[in-house]
Design an enzyme around this catalytic site. Structure first.
Site, mmCIF file in Angstrom:
data_model
loop_
_atom_site.group_PDB
_atom_site.id
_atom_site.type_symbol
_atom_site.label_atom_id
_atom_site.label_comp_id
_atom_site.label_asym_id
_atom_site.label_seq_id
_atom_site.Cartn_x
_atom_site.Cartn_y
_atom_site.Cartn_z
ATOM 1 N N CYS A 1 38.610 36.212 53.295
ATOM 2 C CA CYS A 1 37.900 37.255 52.533
ATOM 3 C C CYS A 1 38.623 37.416 51.206
ATOM 4 O O CYS A 1 38.991 36.432 50.575
ATOM 5 C CB CYS A 1 37.815 38.552 53.327
ATOM 6 S SG CYS A 1 39.415 39.217 53.876
ATOM 7 N N ARG A 2 38.854 38.624 50.753
ATOM 8 C CA ARG A 2 39.589 38.863 49.497
ATOM 9 C C ARG A 2 41.080 39.021 49.764
ATOM 10 O O ARG A 2 41.913 38.491 49.054
ATOM 11 C CB ARG A 2 39.017 40.124 48.813
ATOM 12 C CG ARG A 2 39.844 40.687 47.649
ATOM 13 C CD ARG A 2 39.909 39.747 46.463
ATOM 14 N NE ARG A 2 40.405 40.422 45.273
ATOM 15 C CZ ARG A 2 41.681 40.675 45.012
ATOM 16 N NH1 ARG A 2 42.602 40.321 45.874
ATOM 17 N NH2 ARG A 2 42.041 41.276 43.888
ATOM 18 N N LYS A 3 41.444 39.790 50.804
ATOM 19 C CA LYS A 3 42.858 40.033 51.067
ATOM 20 C C LYS A 3 43.172 40.148 52.553
ATOM 21 O O LYS A 3 44.115 40.820 52.947
ATOM 22 C CB LYS A 3 43.330 41.284 50.319
ATOM 23 C CG LYS A 3 42.461 42.517 50.487
ATOM 24 C CD LYS A 3 42.867 43.605 49.502
ATOM 25 C CE LYS A 3 41.940 44.805 49.596
ATOM 26 N NZ LYS A 3 42.251 45.828 48.576
ATOM 27 N N GLY A 4 42.367 39.488 53.394
ATOM 28 C CA GLY A 4 42.679 39.449 54.822
ATOM 29 C C GLY A 4 42.271 40.670 55.601
ATOM 30 O O GLY A 4 42.729 40.867 56.726
ATOM 31 N N VAL A 5 41.408 41.509 55.036
ATOM 32 C CA VAL A 5 41.005 42.743 55.721
ATOM 33 C C VAL A 5 39.622 42.596 56.349
ATOM 34 O O VAL A 5 39.479 42.639 57.573
ATOM 35 C CB VAL A 5 41.038 43.951 54.745
ATOM 36 C CG1 VAL A 5 40.444 45.192 55.415
ATOM 37 C CG2 VAL A 5 42.469 44.235 54.316
ATOM 38 N N THR A 6 38.583 42.412 55.534
ATOM 39 C CA THR A 6 37.229 42.362 56.108
ATOM 40 C C THR A 6 37.029 41.113 56.968
ATOM 41 O O THR A 6 36.155 41.093 57.830
ATOM 42 C CB THR A 6 36.132 42.447 55.028
ATOM 43 O OG1 THR A 6 36.199 41.306 54.168
ATOM 44 C CG2 THR A 6 36.285 43.716 54.222
ATOM 45 N N SER B 1 43.960 34.787 51.888
ATOM 46 C CA SER B 1 42.554 34.801 51.481
ATOM 47 C C SER B 1 42.381 34.510 49.982
ATOM 48 O O SER B 1 43.191 33.815 49.379
ATOM 49 C CB SER B 1 41.912 36.121 51.902
ATOM 50 O OG SER B 1 41.656 36.107 53.300
ATOM 51 N N ARG C 1 30.272 37.704 45.335
ATOM 52 C CA ARG C 1 31.666 37.291 45.197
ATOM 53 C C ARG C 1 31.884 35.901 45.786
ATOM 54 O O ARG C 1 32.671 35.117 45.267
ATOM 55 C CB ARG C 1 32.594 38.313 45.855
ATOM 56 C CG ARG C 1 32.556 39.666 45.157
ATOM 57 C CD ARG C 1 33.462 40.692 45.800
ATOM 58 N NE ARG C 1 33.332 41.990 45.151
ATOM 59 C CZ ARG C 1 34.018 43.059 45.480
ATOM 60 N NH1 ARG C 1 34.894 42.997 46.482
ATOM 61 N NH2 ARG C 1 33.841 44.201 44.842
#
Length: 294
Positions: free
Chosen positions: A245-250, A272, A187
């Site tokens: 990341c993709r949405k601020g989680v990982t 993100s 990704r």
């Protein structure tokens, strides 16, 4: 105890099991299940109702967010966060322990950990190894849902732990802070779709997939291993650092890892890739797939 040495950023199952057994879960210690799964795969709230750590409450990341934003899981307002966690019996003096039930050991719990920190709460920990290892080690679970007495929580946003789209755009040219991207390599490179979006990364970002910070059992790697990982990627923990990341989680996994290494000031780009993809100009999206098509 290691948990205390590390500023309580991590607590072990043994430590929490002793606290549960001693009846310490209450106004001074709250336990939160911050699980979230794709709806077609698992139902986090239903699983919580069936089995959770005694005394725990469910922290619903779908509820505790900015519902007006077009992007996933953006931070709520100060008042929104304060009201939500206050209803869970959390005050400003409460020690909060967060966990989730992901098969990896930990997935969404670091996001909840960071949310408390960004709203000014420092007494917050992640359960090392998560619910998976809690169960594996034979600690008690229950289906009994507790009803904590509401508390007053005063939230104050710490903007130093947060980055906006505008700040990320400016940094592409100024390079005032380092940027690490926690998504899987495919990704990051742009060779596979990112949950329906074309993928790629922000110019200048370094890739450190979040799963690489976890052991095979789902526990956090040692501080020495984490420090070596940062060195190998030439990430300098003495300098400003932002994670995306993709949405601020990982991304919050890497903020936690850096915190364990003695760096408490890592910021998260909350929007993100989900925001960057929709708002950044094409030349600001680095993608091997795009280059190959050209």
């Amino acid at each position: 105890m290691a948990a205390q040495v590390l500023g309580k950023a991590l607590v072990s199952s043994k430590w929490l099991a002793e606290a549960v057994k001693a009846g310490r879960v209450g106004a001074g210690l709250r336990v939160l299940d911050a699980s979230w799964y794709p709806p077609q795969e698992r139902n986090a709230r239903q699983e919580f109702r069936e089995s959770h750590i005694p005394g725990a409450s469910f922290f619903d990341i779908e509820e505790c967010r900015d519902k007006s934003s077009p992007y996933d899981f953006m931070l709520p307002s100060e008042a929104g966060f304060a009201d939500y966690v206050g209803q869970l019996g959390i005050g400003n003096d409460t020690h909060v322990v967060v966990y989730d039930g992901d098969k990896l050991g930990t997935f969404y719990a670091p996001r909840a950990w960071w949310m408390f920190r960004v709203f000014g709460h420092r007494q917050v920990s992640v359960l090392n190894g998560g619910f998976k290892n809690w169960v594996k080690e034979g600690h008690p679970v229950t289906a009994e849902v507790s009803q904590p007495l509401p508390a007053v929580f005063k939230a104050k946003l710490d903007k130093s732990l947060l980055k906006t789209f505008e700040e990320m755009m400016e940094n592409v040219g100024s390079k005032q802070f380092q940027v690490v991207d926690s998504r899987p390599e495919g990704r990051f490179r742009g060779t596979e779709l990112d949950q329906g979006l074309e993928s790629g990364h922000i110019p200048g970002a370094v890739n450190m997939p979040f799963q690489s910070f976890l052991t095979e059992t789902g526990h956090e790697k040692s501080v020495e291993e984490i420090q070596q990982m940062f060195r190998e990627k030439k990430v300098d923990l003495s300098k400003p650092l932002t994670i995306t990341c993709r949405k601020g989680v990982t991304a919050c996994h890497i903020a936690l890892a850096a915190f364990l290494c003695g760096k408490p000031d890592v910021s998260i780009y909350d929007g993100s890739w989900s925001e960057w993809f929709h708002r950044a100009p094409p030349e600001y999206k680095v993608s091997e797939m795009k280059r190959n098509r050209a």
